[in-house]
Every structure is written in structure tokens, then in C-alpha cells.
Design an enzyme around this catalytic site. Structure first.
Site, mmCIF file in Angstrom:
data_model
loop_
_atom_site.group_PDB
_atom_site.id
_atom_site.type_symbol
_atom_site.label_atom_id
_atom_site.label_comp_id
_atom_site.label_asym_id
_atom_site.label_seq_id
_atom_site.Cartn_x
_atom_site.Cartn_y
_atom_site.Cartn_z
ATOM 1 N N ARG A 164 0.833 -1.210 0.000
ATOM 2 C CA ARG A 164 0.000 0.000 0.000
ATOM 3 C C ARG A 164 0.869 1.263 0.000
ATOM 4 O O ARG A 164 0.553 2.254 0.642
ATOM 5 C CB ARG A 164 -0.945 0.016 1.217
ATOM 6 C CG ARG A 164 -1.865 -1.170 1.317
ATOM 7 C CD ARG A 164 -2.837 -1.240 0.146
ATOM 8 N NE ARG A 164 -3.724 -2.392 0.318
ATOM 9 C CZ ARG A 164 -3.470 -3.609 -0.145
ATOM 10 N NH1 ARG A 164 -2.340 -3.822 -0.806
ATOM 11 N NH2 ARG A 164 -4.309 -4.596 0.033
ATOM 12 N N SER A 238 -11.407 -0.736 2.676
ATOM 13 C CA SER A 238 -10.612 -1.009 3.871
ATOM 14 C C SER A 238 -10.110 0.303 4.467
ATOM 15 O O SER A 238 -9.438 1.075 3.793
ATOM 16 C CB SER A 238 -9.417 -1.902 3.538
ATOM 17 O OG SER A 238 -9.862 -3.141 3.015
ATOM 18 N N GLU A 334 -5.716 3.888 6.300
ATOM 19 C CA GLU A 334 -5.332 3.726 4.904
ATOM 20 C C GLU A 334 -5.717 4.933 4.034
ATOM 21 O O GLU A 334 -4.900 5.411 3.245
ATOM 22 C CB GLU A 334 -5.938 2.437 4.325
ATOM 23 C CG GLU A 334 -5.396 2.060 2.980
ATOM 24 C CD GLU A 334 -5.793 0.655 2.554
ATOM 25 O OE1 GLU A 334 -6.240 0.510 1.419
ATOM 26 O OE2 GLU A 334 -5.654 -0.278 3.372
#
Length: 340
Positions: A164, A238, A334
Site C-alpha cells: 500500500r 478497507s 489507509e
């Protein structure tokens, strides 16, 4: 190139949080981008490059300028017996692009179906799901370099992809504006079904040798069973990254919590399932005013309506504290908060 002022971006962020941009423009030509950036630099305005708004938590007022990159279209650059390189505009919808690849018989990214957002955001986050990362099929990209004021080509190695992560999110944040992306894909389908959810889904259907469409459909069905559509319930997918811990930390947690869900990562490290940690900390399905934790997937925070960034940040902070207290593990958000 004409700026719009006081633009409502409520419907341009997947949480559906109320947000007003002081200035906004949508751009699909390089000349427009150069003109807009010249004004931004002249006035020293804060700048946000906006894609699909699926990985953002907007506060109510966005100062300075917001530029939406709307370059669209895709075409095959190289096509040989086994592989093809396809170039796609940063403004193309990601899921729509994946569907196009399926129709063209180009494979490798079908496990990333139904991820919200635009193609240009995919390298920033190095999006991933169900055992596949975007970087697995990434070839290169074209971006506007704000330092040299020119289009540049960046290779896979130069993008420094991680979990990520990429240079666009870390070391060179704000320098490059992604214009188009290239992927190298296979004309021969090789299913990636090591992720347990996909394997279980296919087994339940009696499918032993799945086609590309069957894997794509499995991913779509699994995602829809766990994740609400942003158009129906505001969310950014998410919300927390899966924390990566050392083998020693993993072993200690596994001894204390035998049902701990984790996966091997780089040598000597394990990736913990953040959703499992949040669920076991008692948050799954809990609602706090206008926001809450989705009842089908604890990793997803949702806006039930009338929620604002401040509501979500308070909830996220409480979840983070709770998980830290119980498991000694730090969760990281995130999506990007803007303004920070």
C-alpha cells in the site's frame, strides 16, 4: 481552463462527506494542467489532485485548488503471442478498466475487480486484494513532474512499490501527477486462487479449473457480500492497513490468541488481518452516531448519512486505541485525510 469556485464535492468522495472546494477544475489536456499549475504556484495555493475520491476523508472546507484529472481511453501498445502492454488514462474508472481487460482476453488483474476509484490512483496506493497487487502487472507510467515541468516516464523500479505504498505516497508525495498508466498482461490465463475466500467460493460452485470470468465473478461476489457500495452506504473500502509485525510478535500473539488470522509477509514478518483484530476488540457492527463499523466486515468504516470527517476520525481513534490496548498492535489509517 476555467476555475469553478465554491464547488460541492460531496458526491466526489466515496464517504459522501460534505466538502466544498475553494477552487475546482477538471482537466484532460496537458496545456490545461500547465495553466492550472502555474496559477497554483503563482498564488501558492494548497493543491489536491483528485481521482475517484475513493481513498480520501474530506474535511468540510478544502482550501486552495482541487484539480481532477480526467484523461480517459485505453489502447494496446504491444501485443505478441503471450503478453500485451496496454496504456490507460488516469481518469478511467478502475473497475470499468478491469472489465474491459476481461473482454479483450488480457489477464493478471481480475482479482482486483470492483475496487472503487480511478486508474491514476492505483499506483499511488499500490492497490491490492485477494492475493494480487497492482504492482504485479505494472509496466510503467507517464506523469507530470512539477519540479521539471514536463511529462516523464517512470518504470516499476522507479515507483518503489511496497505494501500500500509508492513514491507517490511517501518520498515524492505531491511531485508527480499521474497522467496515464501502462500494464503488462498475459494473453494466457493463469488463475490466482490461493486466497482462501476465492478457493472456497469456487469449490462451493464445483469449479475445479476456473475461467478468467469465473475468478472475476468470484471476486465481485465476495466483495459485494462484504463491502457496501459507496452509492448506498458511504465508505472507502478497507479503512486500516493490515499491520506487519515481526515473527516474534506474531508468535506471542498466536500463543495468546490461537485463532489469530495472519499471513506470511517478507522473511521474518507476518501480516495481521486488521479486520480480525477490530472484530475481536468488539467493534464489528457498532454504530457511533452517524458513522460506524460495517456489520459484515470490521475493516470497513461507514457513513450512515449526515456524518462528517470529525465523526469518523473520532471513531477511528477509539478503534485504534482499543486494538492497541488489547493486542499491542498499532493500526494505521489507509485513506488520506485532506486537509491533513
Amino acid at each position: 481552463m476555467q476555475w469553478q469556485t465554491d464547488v460541492d464535492l460531496t458526491h466526489r468522495n466515496s464517504f459522501g462527506f460534505p466538502a466544498v472546494a475553494e477552487r475546482f477544475v477538471e482537466i484532460d489536456q496537458l496545456e490545461q494542467l500547465e495553466l492550472a499549475l502555474a496559477e497554483v504556484e503563482q498564488h501558492q495555493w494548497p493543491l489536491l489532485i483528485l481521482g475517484g475520491g475513493s481513498n480520501l476523508v474530506f474535511r468540510e472546507n478544502l482550501p486552495g485548488a482541487v484539480i481532477s484529472i480526467a484523461t480517459r481511453g485505453s489502447h494496446v501498445l504491444v501485443d505478441d503471442e503471450n503478453t500485451a502492454i496496454i496504456e490507460v488514462g488516469a481518469g478511467e474508472n478502475w473497475h470499468g478498466f478491469i472489465s474491459q481487460l476481461l473482454e479483450k482476453g488480457l489477464h493478471g488483474l481480475e482479482n482486483l475487480a470492483l475496487i472503487p476509484g480511478n486508474v491514476g490512483a492505483a499506483p499511488v496506493q499500490n492497490i491490492g486484494a485477494y492475493g494480487v497487487e497492482m504492482a504485479d502487472c505494472f509496466h510503467s507510467l507517464t506523469a507530470y513532474d512539477r519540479e521539471t515541468k514536463a511529462l516523464v516516464q517512470l518504470s516499476k523500479d522507479e515507483c518503489l512499490f511496497g505494501y500500500r505504498d509508492s513514491i507517490f505516497k511517501s518520498s515524492q508525495q505531491g511531485r508527480y501527477i499521474i497522467w496515464c498508466v501502462r500494464f503488462v498482461l498475459s494473453t494466457v490465463f493463469s488463475p490466482k486462487t490461493q486466497y482462501r475466500g476465492i478457493a472456497d467460493y469456487l469449490a462451493a460452485q464445483g469449479i475445479v479449473e476456473p475461467t478468467a470470468y469465473q475468478v472475476y465473478q468470484a471476486v465481485c461476489d465476495i466483495r459485494m457480500s462484504k463491502l457496501p457500495l459507496p452509492s448506498e452506504l458511504g465508505n472507502a473500502g478497507s479503512f486500516f492497513e493490515n499491520p506487519i509485525v515481526s515473527e516474534a510478535v506474531y508468535s506471542a500473539l498466536k500463543g495468546q490468541f490461537p485463532d489469530l488470522v495472519a499471513y506470511p509477509d517478507r522473511p521474518g514478518h507476518f501480516k495481521l488481518a486488521a479486520g480480525w483484530l477490530i472484530d475481536k476488540a468488539g467493534w464489528k457492527g457498532r454504530r457511533v452516531g452517524p458513522v460506524g463499523v460495517y456489520d459484515k466486515q470490521a475493516l470497513v468504516l461507514v457513513n450512515y448519512g449526515e456524518g462528517r470527517a470529525s465523526d469518523l476520525l473520532q471513531l477511528a481513534g477509539e478503534i485504534t486505541h482499543s486494538v492497541k490496548q488489547r493486542f499491542g498492535v498499532e493500526l494505521r489509517m489507509e485513506p488520506r485525510l485532506y486537509p491533513a
